[in-house]
Design an enzyme around this catalytic site. Structure first.
Site, PDB file in Angstrom:
ATOM      1  N   HIS A 145       9.402  -3.737   3.011  1.00  0.00           N
ATOM      2  CA  HIS A 145       8.954  -3.954   1.619  1.00  0.00           C
ATOM      3  C   HIS A 145      10.141  -4.285   0.715  1.00  0.00           C
ATOM      4  O   HIS A 145      10.049  -5.127  -0.161  1.00  0.00           O
ATOM      5  CB  HIS A 145       8.266  -2.688   1.079  1.00  0.00           C
ATOM      6  CG  HIS A 145       7.023  -2.309   1.820  1.00  0.00           C
ATOM      7  ND1 HIS A 145       6.900  -1.101   2.484  1.00  0.00           N
ATOM      8  CD2 HIS A 145       5.858  -2.954   1.999  1.00  0.00           C
ATOM      9  CE1 HIS A 145       5.704  -1.034   3.042  1.00  0.00           C
ATOM     10  NE2 HIS A 145       5.046  -2.146   2.764  1.00  0.00           N
ATOM     11  N   HIS A 158       9.191   0.831   2.957  1.00  0.00           N
ATOM     12  CA  HIS A 158      10.260   0.835   3.954  1.00  0.00           C
ATOM     13  C   HIS A 158      11.108  -0.409   3.746  1.00  0.00           C
ATOM     14  O   HIS A 158      10.843  -1.232   2.846  1.00  0.00           O
ATOM     15  CB  HIS A 158       9.680   0.941   5.369  1.00  0.00           C
ATOM     16  CG  HIS A 158       8.629  -0.079   5.677  1.00  0.00           C
ATOM     17  ND1 HIS A 158       8.867  -1.437   5.626  1.00  0.00           N
ATOM     18  CD2 HIS A 158       7.326   0.053   6.013  1.00  0.00           C
ATOM     19  CE1 HIS A 158       7.770  -2.082   5.954  1.00  0.00           C
ATOM     20  NE2 HIS A 158       6.802  -1.213   6.173  1.00  0.00           N
ATOM     21  N   LYS A 211       5.134 -10.615   8.757  1.00  0.00           N
ATOM     22  CA  LYS A 211       4.680  -9.656   9.775  1.00  0.00           C
ATOM     23  C   LYS A 211       3.155  -9.736   9.904  1.00  0.00           C
ATOM     24  O   LYS A 211       2.602  -9.714  10.987  1.00  0.00           O
ATOM     25  CB  LYS A 211       5.138  -8.252   9.351  1.00  0.00           C
ATOM     26  CG  LYS A 211       4.396  -7.097   9.951  1.00  0.00           C
ATOM     27  CD  LYS A 211       4.998  -6.711  11.277  1.00  0.00           C
ATOM     28  CE  LYS A 211       4.406  -5.498  11.940  1.00  0.00           C
ATOM     29  NZ  LYS A 211       3.181  -4.968  11.471  1.00  0.00           N
ATOM     30  N   MET A 266       0.855  -1.188   0.000  1.00  0.00           N
ATOM     31  CA  MET A 266       0.000   0.000   0.000  1.00  0.00           C
ATOM     32  C   MET A 266       0.896   1.244   0.000  1.00  0.00           C
ATOM     33  O   MET A 266       0.473   2.322   0.409  1.00  0.00           O
ATOM     34  CB  MET A 266      -0.921  -0.015   1.208  1.00  0.00           C
ATOM     35  CG  MET A 266      -1.863  -1.229   1.174  1.00  0.00           C
ATOM     36  SD  MET A 266      -3.403  -0.987   2.043  1.00  0.00           S
ATOM     37  CE  MET A 266      -2.849  -0.696   3.689  1.00  0.00           C
TER      38      MET A 266
END
Ligand code: PAF
Length: 283
Positions: A37, A34, A149, A30
């Protein structure tokens, strides 16, 4: 890196890649990219020749009182990060092209989507499953990487792929953590600096569980209680759920059996920010 905004154009590109025998990997996000990703992109590059990164803040997975409008959208920064990470195609559609007027279809998940995050966020996982299924059909990947996560999301996506016979290899990527163990997340920016430091209590909870299991404790309910107490004694923190589930079925478990794998799921409020974390526990 080519930026694509139209679903049909992305489909044509994906089809050509497949015809040219390219192995296609997708990373869905989305945005507000960071380190976490980028680790998914790296894994995708190791598994596939061509990597498509999608950026789409999916309105259908936000509840009415959630942060859809204040969700960070640093698009230019994301483009630069994706480019330097070596992404081949960036698919960033507008909401109206994904959900045109009179859009009606939803992927309805089962029981797993109603527990844990699903209990707190009704309809959330149907929204996730719907957009992920659409993005699978638009990007036509051979392999898709999702972060561990969001362990429940990963389990649900695997279920959707299995139940709907989608020919896609779903790969879970390990959680990326900061130095003090806090799991990297787009929502960490909402934490005060003190909350950010104290947020390591979730990771300390996972380490505590590993230690208790190594000591021979088999009462998972008891260990979960101890972790709940650790969270509640952190000023400004409130435990939401702390539960062990079977790694395969994601069914809640109260007692550990030797030789089995469990996943410890944790969710807590740090002030007004909701944090989630999890860890694999081997008995
Ligand atoms: O994990 C996320 O960022 C989102 O839930 C996903 C998988 C991109 C679907 O919108």
């Amino acid at each position: 890196m080519q930026i694509v905004t139209e679903p049909r154009q992305m489909q044509i590109i994906a089809e050509k890649l497949r015809l040219n025998r390219q192995l296609v990997g997708v990373v869905m996000t989305m945005g507000a990219l960071h380190e976490g990703h980028l680790s998914l992109v790296k894994l995708a590059q190791e598994s596939a020749g061509t990597v498509i990164l999608t950026i789409f803040v999916n309105p259908r997975q936000f509840g009415v009182n959630e942060d859809l409008h204040r969700y960070p959208r640093p698009f230019e920064q994301d483009v630069a990060l994706a480019r330097s990470a070596g992404v081949d195609y960036l698919f960033a559609p507008e909401p109206e092209t994904i959900y045109p007027e009179n859009y009606q279809t939803t992927v309805q998940c089962g029981l797993l989507a109603e527990r844990f995050e699903g209990a707190q966020r009704p309809g959330h996982f149907n929204g996730v499953a719907t957009v992920v299924t659409k993005l699978f059909h638009i990007t036509k990947p051979h392999v898709a990487i999702f972060g561990e996560k969001d362990a429940q999301q990963l389990a649900i996506i695997k279920k959707v792929v299995n139940d709907l016979n989608l020919d896609i290899n779903i790969v879970g990527a390990p959680i990326v953590r900061e130095n003090n163990g806090v799991a990297v997340s787009s929502r960490n920016i909402y934490l005060t600096s003190q909350e950010h430091l104290d947020a390591s209590v979730l990771y300390r909870g996972i380490l505590h569980a590993e230690k208790r299991i190594a000591e021979g404790q088999r009462d998972l309910f008891n260990i979960a209680e101890e972790i709940r107490a650790m969270i509640s004694s952190t000023p400004g923190f409130r435990a939401d759920y702390v539960e062990f589930v079977d790694e395969e079925s994601f069914e809640p478990r109260k007692t550990a059996e030797a030789g089995r794998e469990y996943r410890l799921l944790l969710a807590a409020w740090a002030g007004t920010v909701r944090l989630i974390d999890n860890g694999r526990i081997q008995v």
